[in-house]
Design an enzyme around this catalytic site. Sequence first.
Site, mmCIF file in Angstrom:
data_model
loop_
_atom_site.group_PDB
_atom_site.id
_atom_site.type_symbol
_atom_site.label_atom_id
_atom_site.label_comp_id
_atom_site.label_asym_id
_atom_site.label_seq_id
_atom_site.Cartn_x
_atom_site.Cartn_y
_atom_site.Cartn_z
ATOM 1 N N HIS A 128 0.876 -1.181 0.000
ATOM 2 C CA HIS A 128 0.000 0.000 0.000
ATOM 3 C C HIS A 128 0.913 1.233 0.000
ATOM 4 O O HIS A 128 2.035 1.178 0.530
ATOM 5 C CB HIS A 128 -0.834 -0.042 1.283
ATOM 6 C CG HIS A 128 -1.900 0.996 1.390
ATOM 7 N ND1 HIS A 128 -1.633 2.297 1.741
ATOM 8 C CD2 HIS A 128 -3.235 0.927 1.212
ATOM 9 C CE1 HIS A 128 -2.763 2.985 1.777
ATOM 10 N NE2 HIS A 128 -3.762 2.178 1.452
ATOM 11 N N ASP A 205 3.033 -4.530 8.172
ATOM 12 C CA ASP A 205 1.764 -3.829 7.991
ATOM 13 C C ASP A 205 0.627 -4.819 8.252
ATOM 14 O O ASP A 205 0.362 -5.708 7.446
ATOM 15 C CB ASP A 205 1.717 -3.296 6.543
ATOM 16 C CG ASP A 205 0.420 -2.582 6.227
ATOM 17 O OD1 ASP A 205 -0.535 -2.683 7.026
ATOM 18 O OD2 ASP A 205 0.357 -1.928 5.169
ATOM 19 N N GLN A 208 -4.611 -5.181 7.223
ATOM 20 C CA GLN A 208 -5.640 -6.099 6.705
ATOM 21 C C GLN A 208 -5.598 -7.454 7.410
ATOM 22 O O GLN A 208 -6.288 -8.385 6.986
ATOM 23 C CB GLN A 208 -5.462 -6.308 5.195
ATOM 24 C CG GLN A 208 -5.595 -5.050 4.365
ATOM 25 C CD GLN A 208 -7.023 -4.509 4.315
ATOM 26 O OE1 GLN A 208 -7.989 -5.212 4.630
ATOM 27 N NE2 GLN A 208 -7.168 -3.258 3.923
ATOM 28 N N LYS A 231 -10.293 -0.640 10.408
ATOM 29 C CA LYS A 231 -10.356 -1.882 9.630
ATOM 30 C C LYS A 231 -10.586 -3.083 10.542
ATOM 31 O O LYS A 231 -10.531 -4.224 10.123
ATOM 32 C CB LYS A 231 -9.077 -2.063 8.824
ATOM 33 C CG LYS A 231 -8.914 -0.980 7.737
ATOM 34 C CD LYS A 231 -7.712 -1.231 6.883
ATOM 35 C CE LYS A 231 -7.265 -0.017 6.121
ATOM 36 N NZ LYS A 231 -8.099 0.335 4.978
ATOM 37 N N CYS A 369 -4.776 2.126 -3.724
ATOM 38 C CA CYS A 369 -3.544 2.697 -3.150
ATOM 39 C C CYS A 369 -2.349 1.774 -3.360
ATOM 40 O O CYS A 369 -1.454 1.695 -2.504
ATOM 41 C CB CYS A 369 -3.703 3.018 -1.655
ATOM 42 S SG CYS A 369 -4.852 4.346 -1.354
#
Length: 411
Positions: A128, A205, A208, A231, A369
């Site tokens: 991203h 990261d 998600q 999220k 993104c």
Amino acid sequence: MGEQTQTLDLVSIRNDFPILNQKIGKHPLIYFDNGATTQKPLSVIQSIENYYKTFNANIHRGAHFLADKGTTAFEGSREKLKNFINAETAEQVIFTKGTTESFNIVASGLAKSYLKAGDEILITGMEHHANIVPWQMACETSGAILKVIPVLENGELDMESAEKLLSEKTKVLSFVYVSNSLGTINPAKELIQKAQKLGALTMLDCAQAVGHFAVDVQDLGADFIAFSGHKMFGPTGIGILYGKKNQLENLPPFQGGGEMIKEVTFEKTTYNELPFKFEAGTPNIADGIALGTAVDYIQSLDRQAVEAHELELLQLATNIIENKAGLRIIGTATHKSSVVSFVSDHAHPSDLGTLLDQYGIAVRTGHHCCQPLMRRFEIPGTVRISLSFYNTKEELNAFSGHLDKVLGMLS
Ligand code: PLP
């Protein structure tokens, strides 16, 4: 709806999310844009309301009942997040605005304190922009060089290339656990261990990941981890940076101001201890507290049942798209989260999205993104359906029927 697995009562779960029970025009809302943001259970919404209605006050400094109550709730939420990700201590859990800010804190801090000209920062081709641009900025200030692990045709990382790219020059490896545009679940622990053997710092990261399965920071072993509240069924404007204690202590502060100081004189300022060193100014109190409520909500669910249900949804969604002429799935990794991105031979993703919206179906279209990743696949973007545990097979079947109509209109 009406479906019930052994432990996941979807009727009751959907009742927890008031927004889902509405029509868009004549059609019931089908919300398949959970990768962009998840919906919020009533308990999270009420938590925000309750704070402003009953104990709004500034925290940490106040010497009165409301300030104390707010401080206890805010710090209590930090403790919940610590347990949620299995951090060693609560002081390693920093409240930020979200994943993007967490990356900026680490990348800008390392650029000042650690990176030197010629050092290498390794990311992947499926990042991203939040895990690309802050490192490019760090390269500009430090003279470090950005290197990229390529992505294979099926959306998995090219691990052979990763081996070759990792070297003694690698000072940071920063990568995504679950790709937002492909759904690929990367071999996080394996990559982290490879990088750490070479002495590199690692950042993961988890934006998600946290809304789909348990993330154990001690087991993963990354030096830094980032994620966003919105999220994982929490509010927008709040997220987390986790770091190993010594790494956070070595990292310079991101912003200056109140809260982050120990002592200020005009000659010199000393900084506060963790976590406050990274939390300059009045924090986002209401949303910080409500993020703890989102953690409570997730932990009230049977997470194994959630994972099993999301896998079933992924399989059905994959079948639906695979069986329609002219559609192609982008991202067919063996380990995937409940995301299906696809392109059509005949139609632009944004036209598909606009027409699906006429049937009350919320999907994401575009580059998500991840412009370099789209370039890698030589596509302008995809249509992405990203599913959460409150989605149902009935919704997917309705989506399939509407998609047929939309494809018919555009062919
Ligand atoms: N990383 C990934 C994988 C994402 O999916 C997102 C948001 O879509 C981000 C980072 C940025 O998150 P935020 O916009 O909440 O800071």
